[in-house]
Write an enzyme that holds these catalytic residues in place. Structure first.
Site, short mmCIF file in Angstrom:
data_model
loop_
_atom_site.label_atom_id
_atom_site.label_comp_id
_atom_site.label_asym_id
_atom_site.label_seq_id
_atom_site.Cartn_x
_atom_site.Cartn_y
_atom_site.Cartn_z
N LYS A 35 0.82 -1.22 0.00
CA LYS A 35 0.00 0.00 0.00
C LYS A 35 0.85 1.27 0.00
O LYS A 35 0.49 2.26 -0.64
CB LYS A 35 -0.96 0.00 1.18
CG LYS A 35 -0.32 0.13 2.54
CD LYS A 35 -1.35 0.21 3.64
CE LYS A 35 -0.69 0.33 5.00
NZ LYS A 35 0.12 1.54 5.15
N THR A 36 1.99 1.26 0.72
CA THR A 36 2.84 2.46 0.73
C THR A 36 3.38 2.73 -0.67
O THR A 36 3.44 3.88 -1.13
CB THR A 36 4.01 2.29 1.72
OG1 THR A 36 3.48 1.99 3.02
CG2 THR A 36 4.84 3.56 1.80
N ASP A 212 -3.81 7.38 4.72
CA ASP A 212 -3.23 6.05 4.91
C ASP A 212 -3.76 5.45 6.22
O ASP A 212 -4.17 6.19 7.12
CB ASP A 212 -1.71 6.18 4.95
CG ASP A 212 -1.01 4.84 4.97
OD1 ASP A 212 -1.64 3.83 4.60
OD2 ASP A 212 0.17 4.79 5.36
N GLU A 213 -3.72 4.12 6.34
CA GLU A 213 -4.17 3.41 7.55
C GLU A 213 -5.55 3.92 7.97
O GLU A 213 -5.80 4.24 9.14
CB GLU A 213 -3.16 3.62 8.69
CG GLU A 213 -1.76 3.15 8.39
CD GLU A 213 -1.61 1.62 8.37
OE1 GLU A 213 -2.64 0.93 8.46
OE2 GLU A 213 -0.48 1.15 8.25
N ARG A 633 2.99 -10.58 10.40
CA ARG A 633 4.30 -9.92 10.52
C ARG A 633 5.41 -10.83 10.01
O ARG A 633 6.52 -10.38 9.76
CB ARG A 633 4.62 -9.55 11.98
CG ARG A 633 3.68 -8.58 12.68
CD ARG A 633 3.40 -7.35 11.88
NE ARG A 633 2.17 -7.51 11.11
CZ ARG A 633 1.81 -6.73 10.11
NH1 ARG A 633 2.59 -5.76 9.72
NH2 ARG A 633 0.67 -6.92 9.47
#
Length: 698
Positions: A35-36, A212-213, A633
């Site tokens: 996404k970044t 974002d987020e 993660r």
């Protein structure tokens, strides 16, 4: 940034998200789906299409994320982009208030109170109102005030006793020309509501907004964004990673966005570039049990990978030994760095056994949390001086330093100041000014009387009497004069042009003779005093690095104070993660990834946490999202441990595995035994590597 370049760098859904720049856009971005990358390429593409950088506003949640995003766009475009706004919500709130807070009755150059300052103001206000120590739990009251201010709570009979304290706390903030962190979102909303012409000015500037987020936005943050947004707004988020309801995050904002922007286009990013197929299948299996979510199925092209290994140790000590031994074994057998390992826990209380095992095994580690650099006493002291120099009306910081280092301003003098400030409804600084003027006038009158006595009594006794009376000028007032003159002098130097900020701060520390103060505080431990002085030296060096950064247009005192106030604790003390095992809570791990992850304490009552049962199904679903975040993660390997017994307080309790473990498809799981001793071959290999690294010879 040509289309052909984008097509090489992005998959089809990512490309679609980048190219869609007009209208409302909802990007559902699963864990590890890039996404970044999409956000930064999207900004670069907008600039390529001729959209002025000044019209773009990108909002995120941490300074680290904002810095990374901004850096990537500059790298992709090869431009400085000084008019592009990539910011956290709170930093953007500061920007608005710096320009327009005077409309709400504050003065310019207000202070931003952190949690320590906020707690101090609550305590002082409570004492003034006669609250007992038992009724003055500043931490709980601070949380209540935050919830009231942001609209999450309303006044009820159970908390109504604190309403007068809240009102006085609010008055105190305004009196001291200060705001707290919640105000950085709440006050811009108030400003936009009461002054529509101010809102229109910002709407005219920011034509393209990205968030974002998005699943982590609170109701207030959503409201601020929706007030600013016209039609070109894109939000990026994943409802499966919404884990911050306890601090106001509201994943329902995704549904609200779809309602408020009815022509929204939705794009889903489901290809995961981080984890193996096995890890993703486990994560999908767990999160599919949540009912209140958008359906998505993460997939990976990284191969199936190793099975997820579950270990059932006897207790937390055996669990910690297992993790330590596994890290050492994997590091040797697979030639990994310590920084490749992430050890995640649900609660900080689990860390003690893990830390003891790491220390015993000589494993270097870093743990998120603890006392942040900017919260250390010596650092807060220096920063408090800088805050008072920048804003005389900041009573909290003024009280912190008024007798640090000790200069003879005792409790009686401070009580006198507080009484004068309350009587005149003024700040402590103004009370000091008044007291000094009054003291000087009274001293002059007294001197005249004494001189008159002396003129009529030129005896040895008379001379001694005059000298004694003259020196008896109120010592408290003299000390206040000294403090007052020091602040005025330093303010003049700090705010003047010429000379860097770091040099001016160094001069302030030297003028304070802070080293002598540290020696007096640690008379039998000069090493501790030197350590604290080194921390101040580090602070000054960090200011110098910051002011020499060519990207910083404003390197003045106000700009620096704003920056450090908004730094998150994680940003305040960044350390290289390459050489240390990363021990942290699952909440702290969000946004990070590690080749090898251990999830410790996967027991019912910890994951899901016992407190979540109080919130019903919603609480359980958030805990499941938290477990999902922990699983995702991991890049290559995932280990999960669940103790049979665990020590709680002074007793040992029987534990049962987390029900979430049963939600992982059985064919993905293997039970794991701790690795045995290293083989002779591995041991010889490690020894040879060590000799080579440290230059050893046969």
């Amino acid at each position: 940034m040509r289309l052909t370049e984008l097509q090489k760098e992005l998959n089809s859904e990512q490309l679609k998200a980048v190219e869609t720049i007009d209208g409302a856009l909802l990007i559902i971005a699963g864990a590890g789906s890039g996404k970044t990358r999409v956000i930064t390429y999207r900004i670069a593409w907008m600039l390529e299409q001729g959209i002025p950088q000044s019209q773009i506003l990108a909002l995120t949640f941490t300074n680290k994320a904002a810095k990374e995003m901004s850096g990537r766009v500059k790298e992709q475009t090869g431009k400085k982009l000084q008019n592009l706004t990539v910011s956290t919500f709170h930093a953007f709130g500061v920007r608005i208030l710096r320009n327009d807070i005077v409309n709400l009755g504050w003065r310019e150059n207000f202070s931003i109170y952190d949690e320590t300052d906020k707690t101090q103001l609550i305590k002082e206000t409570g004492r003034e109102l006669g609250f007992t120590a038992d009724a003055l739990d500043a931490y709980k009251i601070g949380n209540l005030f935050s919830n009231i201010k942001t609209g999450r709570y309303t006044w009820q009979s159970v908390n109504d006793m604190y309403r007068p304290l809240y009102e006085e706390y609010q008055r105190g903030l305004k009196l001291y020309n200060a705001v707290d962190f919640d105000d950085l979102i709440v006050l811009p909303i108030k400003l936009f509501t009461e002054y529509p012409e101010v809102l229109e000015r910002y709407r005219q500037r920011y034509k393209y907004i990205m968030v974002d987020e998005f699943q982590d936005t609170s109701f207030q943050q959503y409201k601020l964004m929706s007030m600013l947004a016209d039609k070109n707004v894109a939000v990026v988020g994943d409802d499966d990673q919404s884990i911050y309801s306890w601090r106001g995050a509201n994943y329902e904002n995704i549904r609200m966005f779809e309602k408020d922007f009815p022509h929204v286009k939705e794009i889903r990013l489901e290809q995961n570039y981080r984890s193996t197929e096995t890890i993703l299948a486990a994560a999908n299996g767990v999160i599919s049990h949540n009912t209140n979510r958008k359906d998505k199925e993460l997939w990976s092209g990284n191969g199936s990978g190793k099975p997820i290994e579950i270990y059932l140790p006897e207790n937390e000590a055996a669990e910690a030994d297992f993790i330590a031994e596994s890290i050492q074994g994997l590091r040797a057998g697979e030639k990994r760095n310590y920084g490749d390992f992430g050890v995640l826990m649900r609660a900080n209380t689990q860390s003690r056994a893990l830390e003891e095992a790491f220390l015993a095994a000589d494993i270097p580690y870093t743990m998120s949390g603890g006392t942040g650099f900017y919260q250390r006493k010596e650092i807060k002291d220096i920063i408090s001086y800088l805050r008072v120099c920048s804003n005389h009306y900041d009573d909290i910081n003024l009280l912190r330093i008024i007798n640090t280092p000790r200069r003879g301003i005792g409790r009686k003098t401070i009580e006198k100041l507080n009484a004068a400030a309350a009587e005149k409804s003024c700040s402590l600084w103004e009370a000091i000014e008044n007291l000094i003027k009054k003291g000087s006038t009274e001293a002059a009158v007294q001197a005249e009387k004494e001189l008159s006595v002396f003129e009529h009594e030129e005896t040895e006794t008379g001379i001694r009497t005059f000298q004694a009376l003259s020196s008896e000028k109120d010592k408290g007032v003299s000390a206040l004069e000294e403090f007052y003159d020091f602040i005025v002098k330093q303010r003049s130097a700090l705010l003047s042009g010429g000379g860097g900020l770091s040099k001016k701060v160094r001069t302030l520390v030297e003028d304070l003779d802070y080293w002598s103060y540290l020696v007096s505080e640690y008379p039998k431990n000069e090493k501790a005093a030197r350590y604290k002085l080194l921390n101040i030296e580090y602070l000054i060096n960090s200011i110098e690095t910051w002011e020499n950064n060519p990207d910083n247009a404003d390197t003045g005192l106000y700009s620096w104070l704003n920056r450090i106030t908004l730094l998150s604790r994680d940003d305040a003390e960044e350390e290289s993660l390459l050489g240390k095992v990363n021990l942290m809570t699952i909440h702290a791990s969000k946004g990070l990834e590690f080749p090898v992850v251990f999830i410790a304490g996967c027991e019912d009552g910890l994951i899901p946490h016992a407190r979540s049962l109080e919130d019903g199904e919603g609480g359980i679903e958030e805990e499941r999202r938290l477990f999902y975040v922990a699983i995702t993660r991991a890049r290559d390997k995932l280990y999960i441990s669940s103790c049979r017994r665990r020590r709680k307080m002074q007793t040992t309790v029987e534990c049962t595995p987390s029900p979430f473990l049963d939600e992982i498809p059985a064919h993905l799981v293997e039970y794991h035994e701790p690795p045995g001793e290293l083989s002779d071959e591995d041991a010889a290999d490690i020894f040879a590597q060590m000799k080579n690294r440290f230059g050893g010879t046969d």
